[in-house]
Each structure stands twice: as structure tokens, then as C-alpha cells.
Design an enzyme around this catalytic site. Structure first.
Site, short mmCIF file in Angstrom:
data_model
loop_
_atom_site.label_atom_id
_atom_site.label_comp_id
_atom_site.label_asym_id
_atom_site.label_seq_id
_atom_site.Cartn_x
_atom_site.Cartn_y
_atom_site.Cartn_z
N LYS A 172 20.39 -25.91 -32.02
CA LYS A 172 20.43 -24.65 -31.25
C LYS A 172 19.83 -24.90 -29.87
O LYS A 172 18.63 -25.13 -29.72
CB LYS A 172 19.63 -23.55 -31.96
N GLU A 244 6.72 -29.81 -29.80
CA GLU A 244 6.38 -30.26 -28.45
C GLU A 244 6.27 -29.00 -27.60
O GLU A 244 7.28 -28.40 -27.24
CB GLU A 244 7.49 -31.18 -27.89
N CYS A 278 7.28 -29.32 -18.62
CA CYS A 278 6.10 -29.22 -19.50
C CYS A 278 4.98 -30.10 -18.96
O CYS A 278 3.81 -29.84 -19.19
CB CYS A 278 6.47 -29.62 -20.92
N GLU A 371 -0.25 -21.43 -18.92
CA GLU A 371 0.94 -22.10 -18.38
C GLU A 371 1.78 -21.09 -17.60
O GLU A 371 2.22 -20.08 -18.16
CB GLU A 371 1.77 -22.69 -19.53
P1 NAD Z 1 10.91 -20.91 -25.54
O1 NAD Z 1 9.84 -21.17 -26.52
O2 NAD Z 1 11.08 -19.54 -25.04
O3 NAD Z 1 12.33 -21.32 -26.16
C1 NAD Z 1 12.55 -22.60 -26.72
C2 NAD Z 1 13.68 -22.50 -27.73
O4 NAD Z 1 13.23 -21.71 -28.83
C3 NAD Z 1 14.94 -21.81 -27.19
O5 NAD Z 1 16.07 -22.44 -27.72
C4 NAD Z 1 14.78 -20.40 -27.73
O6 NAD Z 1 16.00 -19.71 -27.83
C5 NAD Z 1 14.18 -20.69 -29.09
N1 NAD Z 1 13.48 -19.56 -29.72
C6 NAD Z 1 12.96 -18.46 -29.14
N2 NAD Z 1 12.42 -17.65 -30.07
C7 NAD Z 1 12.60 -18.27 -31.26
C8 NAD Z 1 12.24 -17.94 -32.60
N3 NAD Z 1 11.60 -16.82 -32.91
N4 NAD Z 1 12.56 -18.83 -33.57
C9 NAD Z 1 13.17 -19.98 -33.28
N5 NAD Z 1 13.56 -20.33 -32.04
C10 NAD Z 1 13.25 -19.48 -31.03
O7 NAD Z 1 10.71 -21.96 -24.34
P2 NAD Z 1 11.57 -22.12 -23.02
O8 NAD Z 1 11.28 -20.99 -22.10
O9 NAD Z 1 13.00 -22.40 -23.37
O10 NAD Z 1 10.97 -23.49 -22.42
C11 NAD Z 1 9.78 -23.52 -21.69
C12 NAD Z 1 8.63 -23.97 -22.56
O11 NAD Z 1 8.95 -25.20 -23.17
C13 NAD Z 1 7.37 -24.23 -21.77
O12 NAD Z 1 6.26 -23.74 -22.49
C14 NAD Z 1 7.32 -25.75 -21.68
O13 NAD Z 1 6.03 -26.28 -21.49
C15 NAD Z 1 7.88 -26.13 -23.00
N6 NAD Z 1 8.38 -27.50 -22.97
C16 NAD Z 1 7.69 -28.47 -23.65
C17 NAD Z 1 8.11 -29.78 -23.61
C18 NAD Z 1 7.37 -30.86 -24.35
O14 NAD Z 1 7.98 -31.89 -24.65
N7 NAD Z 1 6.10 -30.69 -24.67
C19 NAD Z 1 9.26 -30.12 -22.89
C20 NAD Z 1 9.94 -29.11 -22.20
C21 NAD Z 1 9.51 -27.80 -22.26
#
Ligand code: NAD
Length: 480
Positions: A172, A244, A278, A371
Site C-alpha cells: 500500500k 521506520e 526523515c 518533527e
Molecule cells: P504517515 O504515517 O502519515 O503515512 C505513512 C503511510 O501509512 C501511508 O501510506 C499512509 O496512508 C499509511 N497510513 C496512515 N494511517 C494508517 C493507519 N491507520 N494504518 C495503516 N496505515 C496508515 O506518514 P507520511 O506523511 O506519509 O510520511 C512522513 C513521515 O514518514 C515522517 O514522519 C517521516 O519522518 C517518516 N519517514 C520515515 C522514514 C524512515 O526510514 N525512518 C523514511 C521516510 C519517511
């Protein structure tokens, strides 16, 4: 143009028949119509992944590696087109978009080689005429949930090791970047057997949550925010989970640092990808002796950076309106907390935001702790190395860290004492390479690492094998 889910090797409509659009954050142009799927679509994808697993697990790993090499070659051939799509769909400037695809090319190539390793151990048995070893086993069908900020690279970081280990996939992608995911799946079409990779688009609540809870999946690999990561770990049940999550990554600048080099690193770390990595450097901790000189140099450089549409600029837009509002809220919070705004601090237009710097930031302020995920940098002052490290470690997160110093002693103390998954010396907090492990400490994750050899650990498990060729009943631990 309308794009389907990819289930069991076919492009199909979602069960509910609903759709959504993906928009270019720079100009709101539509990049296509996508399936707004639900739990039924997830069920179909899991069923397909389960069926395909029974054959896929028996394909020799080097043969799977051959398929990964083919995928890498197709990515290479399509690098320009996909890189430009990354720019259009999430806004990063073009050379970064191309870099996003290059990471995917590299990780497929690297993991293809793992098909000829996937090492276990052999070790002597304590008994005579008995052989003991471990072998690496696939997990089964696995769920992959990814964010939008690396819409080709992060899916590839998960898909490549999952495949080489013999798992099948329900993937997804983020709601903001379905087109990149569809194009990635299209490239694998015809290389992978049906049902090995399944793609379901839609939002977190309707698609992500059913994947997290699904009893038919053996593991989950999630990259995203801490809030959703906490939901994942609380709802996954007994599955292997890799998380992550976010970061609040510091760069320490010592008084012996090459200040121009440090300014280069801070600009790249804080404002590259518009601060939406991130590993973005959102805190700079500067030795008091060079604090003012550093701030002066930094503020002189920032106006020279061009903000604009991804193909001809240094910095692109934020991903969407909600991200702009979040950044703007944090700028207000910073002002309220009495940090000093020395640069930027305003919306430009649409999803574009000025590059923003606060000085006089105290470690306890929210802008130093939370963040923001945008072009907002907090500058903190330190009395010396120990103080700088203490400030750096005063965070819930532990993803990436950096130190600028010409003194090897400072560098080694920082490497030892910074509580994080990554430490860079005389280089910014961003720039991971696919053959080295990636991940964080504290609330950045749950201890798993992606990429490199450790990427294999996340997507496999160990079986211990004993083979007794003595022809008699032998008992371990000296039992008679
Ligand atoms: P997000 O947590 O909003 O979404 C991530 C994914 O989770 C998306 O596909 C989203 O649709 C899905 N999601 C949302 N609610 C969910 C639920 N209840 N159950 C299951 N899946 C769900 O994050 P984002 O805005 O897409 O990305 C930004 C974040 O990602 C930042 O916090 C960033 O630091 C982090 N990030 C971390 C890394 C790493 O490797 N540590 C890398 C890139 C981004």
C-alpha cells in the site's frame, strides 16, 4: 487516466468502485485517477499473495535474483521518466527525483546479489555424528506500507529484500503518491509471477489499517510517522513488524569546523527535499565560539537558493496544503516560544514556503523537539562538545546525526555518544547508501534496519536444522 489496483497479475477496479485523484503539489494538475480501495480489496490481495507464495518460495533464490536484476535494468531504462514523475507527484526537484529512482535501481541490484548468499551458519554439534546448521526461511505473504517522500526508493527498499527472501507482497503506497507506485508495479509486470506483488491504493484508514490487522499476513514493514507507527505496533497482533519512523536530526558544528563546509551541509540537510526527509537536519547545534559567524554565513546563503517548480530550482514545494499549514503552525509556535526568526517564516503561494531559520532556540522548545517535516531549521547554542551531544540526545528520536569538526578526537566521541542509528562526520545528516543498514534508535523505530545485509533480516527468519547420522538415539545436555 484511471489506474487500477494490481492484484494477482491483473489491473482491477476496487470493490467499492470509488476513486481519488493524485495532484501535482506545484500546480494542482491531476496525475490520474486511482482506486480508493477498502478491506475487501486487501482481502483479495492477501488471497492472491498467499496462493502465489506456495510456488514463489520454491523458486531458487539466485533465480529470484535474476528477476530483480531485470527489474533494476527496467528501472534504469525508465529512470528519466520516473524521476520526472517523482518531481511531478511529490515536488522534489528533478535531480533529487532522479536520485530517488537511482536508489531503487541500486537496491534491486544489491538484493539480486543476495540471492547467491542468504547465508545461514554451520556450527559443530555437541554430539558425535550429528550435523547442525541454520537456514534462512521466507516469512510468507508480507504487508508493506510506505510514505510519499521517497515514492520509488522506499517501496523498492522493501520490495527487493522481501522478494529475494521468497516472500509475496501486499503493497500500500502513500495516498499522495499512487502514480509512482503504479508505475513501479507496471515495471515488474511480466517479470514476476502472478500474485507475487500486489498493489492496493487508497488511504490509511481503509487500506492501511486492514493490512496491519490482517491475520493472513506474516509480517509488516511500515515507514511513516510516529503516530501511525504506534497504531501499527498496537494493532498488528503477532506478526513480525518493522518500523521506520520520524526524526529530529541534529548537526553539531564545533569551533574547529570548516564553517563553509558546515553551511553547505546544513543547507542540504535542512532544505533538501524541502525538509521533507526523515533524515532532514532540523536542529543545528553550534559551538558558542562560532555561533554568530555560522548564522551570518547561513543567512547570507539562503536568499541565493531558488524556490520553484521541480525542474528548474533548488527547492520545490511542500507535498500538500496540510503540510503547508503544519509548517506555518510550527513557525507560529516558534515565535510564541520566543525563538528569534532570522530568515523566512511565511507562505509564498500555493504549497511553497520560505526557507525558515530560528535562532535562540532552547532544547525544550517544541520546535526543537517535534518533527516539522518542512523547511524550518532551529539553531541552538552549545558550550562545548559534551553540551552539544547532550542537546543532540535530548530528543525522542534517534535517526541521523552529524558532526562538523577537524579534530579526530571530537569525531570519535560523537560517534560513540550520539544516540542514533546514523552518524556522519563532516557530512550532512542525509545521503544513505543502499548497501549499508538504515534505521534509528529510540522512538524512530523498533530496532529493525533496512537496506544492506540487515535488510535481509527483516524479511526472513531462521530455521535451525539438526541432522543425526549416528543411527542411534543421542540425547543433548549429557542426558543418559
Ligand atoms: P504517515 O504515517 O502519515 O503515512 C505513512 C503511510 O501509512 C501511508 O501510506 C499512509 O496512508 C499509511 N497510513 C496512515 N494511517 C494508517 C493507519 N491507520 N494504518 C495503516 N496505515 C496508515 O506518514 P507520511 O506523511 O506519509 O510520511 C512522513 C513521515 O514518514 C515522517 O514522519 C517521516 O519522518 C517518516 N519517514 C520515515 C522514514 C524512515 O526510514 N525512518 C523514511 C521516510 C519517511
Amino acid at each position: 487516466m484511471a489506474y487500477g489496483n494490481y492484484i494477482n497479475g491483473r489491473w482491477v477496479k476496487s470493490a467499492g468502485g470509488r476513486t481519488f485523484r493524485s495532484l501535482n503539489p506545484a500546480n494542482s494538475k491531476s496525475l490520474g485517477v486511482f482506486q480508493k480501495s477498502n478491506g475487501k480489496d486487501v482481502n483479495r490481495a492477501v488471497t492472491a499473495a498467499k496462493r502465489a507464495y506456495e510456488k514463489w518460495r520454491l523458486v531458487p533464490a539466485p533465480e529470484r535474483g535474476g528477476m530483480l536484476l531485470e527489474i533494476s535494468a527496467r528501472l534504469k531504462k525508465n529512470k528519466r521518466r520516473l524521476g520526472s514523475l517523482v518531481t511531478q507527484e511529490m515536488g522534489k526537484q528533478l535531480s533529487e527525483g532522479l536520485g530517488d529512482v537511482q536508489e531503487a535501481i541500486d537496491v534491486f541490484e544489491y538484493m539480486a546479489g543476495e540471492g547467491r548468499r542468504l547465508f545461514g551458519h554451520t556450527t559443530p554439534s555437541e554430539l558425535r555424528n550429528k550435523f547442525a546448521c541454520t537456514i534462512r526461511m521466507p516469512l510468507g505473504p508480507v504487508g508493506l506500507i510506505t510514505p510519499w517522500n521517497f515514492p520509488i526508493a522506499i517501496p523498492a527498499w522493501k520490495i527487493a529484500p522481501a522478494l529475494i527472501c521468497g516472500n509475496t507482497i501486499v503493497f500500500k503506497p502513500a495516498t499522495d503518491t499512487p502514480r509512482c507506485a503504479v508505475e513501479l508495479a507496471k515495471l515488474m509486470d511480466g517479470i514476476l509471477p502472478k500474485g507475487v506483488l500486489n498493489l492496493v491504493t487508497g488511504n490509511g484508514r481503509e487500506v492501511g489499517a486492514p493490512i496491519v490487522r490482517h491475520p493472513g499476513l506474516r509480517a509488516l514493514s511500515f515507514t511513516g510517522s510516529r503516530a501511525v507507527g504506534e497504531f501499527v505496533i498496537a494493532n498488528a497482533g503477532v506478526k513480525k513488524v518493522g518500523l521506520e519512523l520520524g526524526g529530529k536530526n541534529p548537526i553539531i558544528i564545533m569551533d574547529d569546523a570548516d564553517l563553509d563546509l558546515a553551511v553547505d551541509g546544513v543547507i542540504w540537510g535542512a532544505f533538501g527535499t524541502t525538509g521533507q526527509r526523515c533524515t532532514a537536519a532540523s536542529r543545528v547545534i553550534v559551538h558558542k565560539n562560532v555561533h554568530d559567524a555560522f548564522v551570518k554565513k547561513l543567512c547570507r546563503r539562503i536568499p541565493k537558493l531558488s524556490i520553484g517548480v521541480g525542474h528548474k530550482c533548488d527547492i520545490g514545494p511542500l507535498v500538500n496544503e496540510a503540510a503547508v499549514e503544519k509548517v506555518d503552525d510550527y513557525v507560529k509556535i516558534g515565535r510564541k516560544e520566543r525563538a528569534k526568526l532570522v530568515c523566512g517564516g511565511s507562505r509564498i503561494k500555493g504549497n511553497f514556503y520560505e526557507l525558515t531559520v530560528f535562532t535562540n532556540v532552547k532544547p525544550s522548545m517544541r520546535i526543537a523537539q517535534e518533527e516539522i517535516f518542512g523547511p524550518v531549521l532551529s539553531v541552538l547554542k552549545a558550550k562545548g562538545l559534551d553540551d552539544a551531544i547532550a542537546i543532540a540526545n535530548d530528543s525522542d528520536y534517534g535517526l541521523s546525526t552529524a558532526i562538523y569538526t577537524q579534530d579526530v578526537n571530537n569525531a570519535f566521541v560523537a560517534i560513540r555518544d550520539l544516540d542514533a542509528g546514523l552518524t556522519y562526520v563532516n557530512s550532512s545528516t542525509i545521503g544513505s547508501e543502499v548497501h549499508l543498514p538504515f534505521g534509528g534508535t529510540k522512538k524512530t523505530g523498533n530496532g529493525t534496519r533496512e537496506a544492506g545485509i540487515l535488510g535481509i533480516e527483516e524479511f526472513s527468519e531462521t530455521k535451525t536444522v539438526y541432522i543425526d547420522y549416528s543411527g542411534i538415539l543421542q540425547k543433548a545436555q549429557g542426558i543418559k
